[in-house]
Design an enzyme around this catalytic site. Structure first.
Site, mmCIF file in Angstrom:
data_model
loop_
_atom_site.group_PDB
_atom_site.id
_atom_site.type_symbol
_atom_site.label_atom_id
_atom_site.label_comp_id
_atom_site.label_asym_id
_atom_site.label_seq_id
_atom_site.Cartn_x
_atom_site.Cartn_y
_atom_site.Cartn_z
ATOM 1 N N SER A 9 0.856 -1.190 0.000
ATOM 2 C CA SER A 9 0.000 0.000 0.000
ATOM 3 C C SER A 9 0.887 1.232 0.000
ATOM 4 O O SER A 9 1.700 1.421 0.916
ATOM 5 C CB SER A 9 -0.899 0.006 1.236
ATOM 6 O OG SER A 9 -1.512 1.279 1.383
ATOM 7 N N HIS A 34 -1.524 -1.262 -4.028
ATOM 8 C CA HIS A 34 -2.774 -0.901 -3.377
ATOM 9 C C HIS A 34 -2.749 0.607 -3.117
ATOM 10 O O HIS A 34 -1.805 1.119 -2.509
ATOM 11 C CB HIS A 34 -2.877 -1.676 -2.062
ATOM 12 C CG HIS A 34 -4.161 -1.490 -1.317
ATOM 13 N ND1 HIS A 34 -5.258 -2.313 -1.492
ATOM 14 C CD2 HIS A 34 -4.511 -0.592 -0.363
ATOM 15 C CE1 HIS A 34 -6.227 -1.934 -0.674
ATOM 16 N NE2 HIS A 34 -5.805 -0.886 0.014
ATOM 17 N N ASP A 36 -4.827 3.685 -1.419
ATOM 18 C CA ASP A 36 -5.898 4.047 -0.487
ATOM 19 C C ASP A 36 -6.390 5.463 -0.769
ATOM 20 O O ASP A 36 -5.609 6.416 -0.743
ATOM 21 C CB ASP A 36 -5.391 3.973 0.957
ATOM 22 C CG ASP A 36 -5.170 2.535 1.412
ATOM 23 O OD1 ASP A 36 -6.128 1.751 1.331
ATOM 24 O OD2 ASP A 36 -4.055 2.213 1.851
ATOM 25 N N MET A 38 -9.085 8.376 0.416
ATOM 26 C CA MET A 38 -9.913 8.781 1.554
ATOM 27 C C MET A 38 -10.443 10.194 1.339
ATOM 28 O O MET A 38 -9.744 11.049 0.796
ATOM 29 C CB MET A 38 -9.091 8.739 2.850
ATOM 30 C CG MET A 38 -8.318 7.453 3.053
ATOM 31 S SD MET A 38 -7.368 7.492 4.590
ATOM 32 C CE MET A 38 -6.140 6.223 4.234
ATOM 33 N N HIS A 67 -8.538 1.344 -3.433
ATOM 34 C CA HIS A 67 -9.454 1.097 -2.315
ATOM 35 C C HIS A 67 -10.163 2.419 -1.991
ATOM 36 O O HIS A 67 -9.566 3.334 -1.432
ATOM 37 C CB HIS A 67 -8.641 0.592 -1.111
ATOM 38 C CG HIS A 67 -9.426 0.384 0.129
ATOM 39 N ND1 HIS A 67 -8.823 0.190 1.364
ATOM 40 C CD2 HIS A 67 -10.758 0.334 0.361
ATOM 41 C CE1 HIS A 67 -9.755 0.026 2.287
ATOM 42 N NE2 HIS A 67 -10.931 0.133 1.702
ATOM 43 N N MET A 69 -12.209 4.547 0.064
ATOM 44 C CA MET A 69 -12.787 4.806 1.386
ATOM 45 C C MET A 69 -13.465 6.171 1.335
ATOM 46 O O MET A 69 -13.068 7.133 1.994
ATOM 47 C CB MET A 69 -11.691 4.764 2.459
ATOM 48 C CG MET A 69 -11.137 3.372 2.681
ATOM 49 S SD MET A 69 -9.725 3.340 3.810
ATOM 50 C CE MET A 69 -8.386 3.589 2.615
ATOM 51 N N MET A 138 -11.148 -5.721 6.382
ATOM 52 C CA MET A 138 -10.429 -4.631 7.027
ATOM 53 C C MET A 138 -10.096 -5.077 8.454
ATOM 54 O O MET A 138 -10.993 -5.342 9.247
ATOM 55 C CB MET A 138 -11.275 -3.359 7.053
ATOM 56 C CG MET A 138 -11.450 -2.668 5.722
ATOM 57 S SD MET A 138 -9.881 -2.202 4.929
ATOM 58 C CE MET A 138 -9.146 -1.153 6.191
ATOM 59 N N ASP A 176 -6.415 -6.270 4.943
ATOM 60 C CA ASP A 176 -5.811 -4.939 4.915
ATOM 61 C C ASP A 176 -5.848 -4.319 6.300
ATOM 62 O O ASP A 176 -6.917 -4.090 6.857
ATOM 63 C CB ASP A 176 -6.580 -4.054 3.925
ATOM 64 C CG ASP A 176 -6.000 -2.656 3.812
ATOM 65 O OD1 ASP A 176 -4.915 -2.394 4.360
ATOM 66 O OD2 ASP A 176 -6.644 -1.819 3.147
#
Length: 222
Positions: A9, A34, A36, A38, A67, A69, A138, A176
């Site tokens: 990540s 990966h 992330d 947000m 991913h 979020m 998660m 994760d």
């Protein structure tokens, strides 16, 4: 049992040297990257966006998974996939029309993944599992890198493994959050086929390739 895939990540990468670190991770045996994303609403942090994916795309031949979020992730699916994402993971809690979001990801030419927060019952995944390419546990509350693995996550991995096997799904089972060489064997034994790691790869005080090798070895796979 198949080998466990390792997905660095980039949340913990040094962004001043992102290209260099992406190349180091690829040469060190990473299976995919990966990313992330947000929004400061769904989780209490803000990070990354399509421009990061677009910047990474020419740097690596490996798949890039995103991913999301974020609230209402369906609003941004095309932006991330057009930027170069090969797989997009959405949260069951964030999308009102989850099935539609999963369909949209596939129609846009990417693989579809689904995940859920640590306190969300696994039954929330039951009806969507036949449609996804990856299901992710998660094992921390999403939003920040460097958190400790929630011990109860191992039981959730085992239960999700049973759910996937029960329907004959070939989907990857990813974990994760707080993944380290110290708990990788436990997670893999519970049925995970992919480990996402941020600080254990980029901030572990050793070369990236060595950190990836330690995780893979600890998981009991070659």
């Amino acid at each position: 049992m198949p080998d466990v895939s390792i997905a660095p990540s980039i949340l913990s990468a040094d962004f001043a040297r992102l290209g260099e670190q992406v190349r180091e991770a690829e040469q060190g045996g990473a299976d995919w990257f990966h990313v992330d994303v947000m929004d400061g609403h769904f989780v209490p942090n803000i990070s990354l966006g399509p421009l990061i994916v677009a910047a990474m795309r020419p740097l690596t031949r490996l798949p890039i998974e995103v991913h999301l979020m974020i609230e209402r992730p369906e609003r941004y699916l095309s932006e991330f996939i057009n930027a170069g994402a090969d797989r997009v993971i959405v949260h069951v809690e964030a999308s009102v029309h989850l099935h539609r979001a999963i369909q949209a990801i596939k129609e846009l030419g990417a693989q579809a993944g689904v995940t859920l927060n640590p306190a969300t019952p696994l039954v929330m995944l039951a009806d969507i599992l036949p449609e996804v390419d990856l299901a992710m546990i998660m094992s921390v509350n999403p939003g920040f890198s460097g958190q400790r693995y929630i011990p109860a996550s191992t039981t959730r991995v085992r239960r999700l493994r049973e759910m996937l096997d029960g329907i004959g799904s070939p989907a990857l089972l990813s974990v994760d959050g707080g993944v380290t060489p110290e708990n990788a064997a436990e997670i893999a034994a519970a049925g995970a086929t992919a480990l996402v790691a941020a600080s254990a790869i980029f901030n572990a005080g050793a070369p990236i390739a060595q950190n990836i090798a330690r995780l893979r070895s600890a998981a009991g796979r070659r």
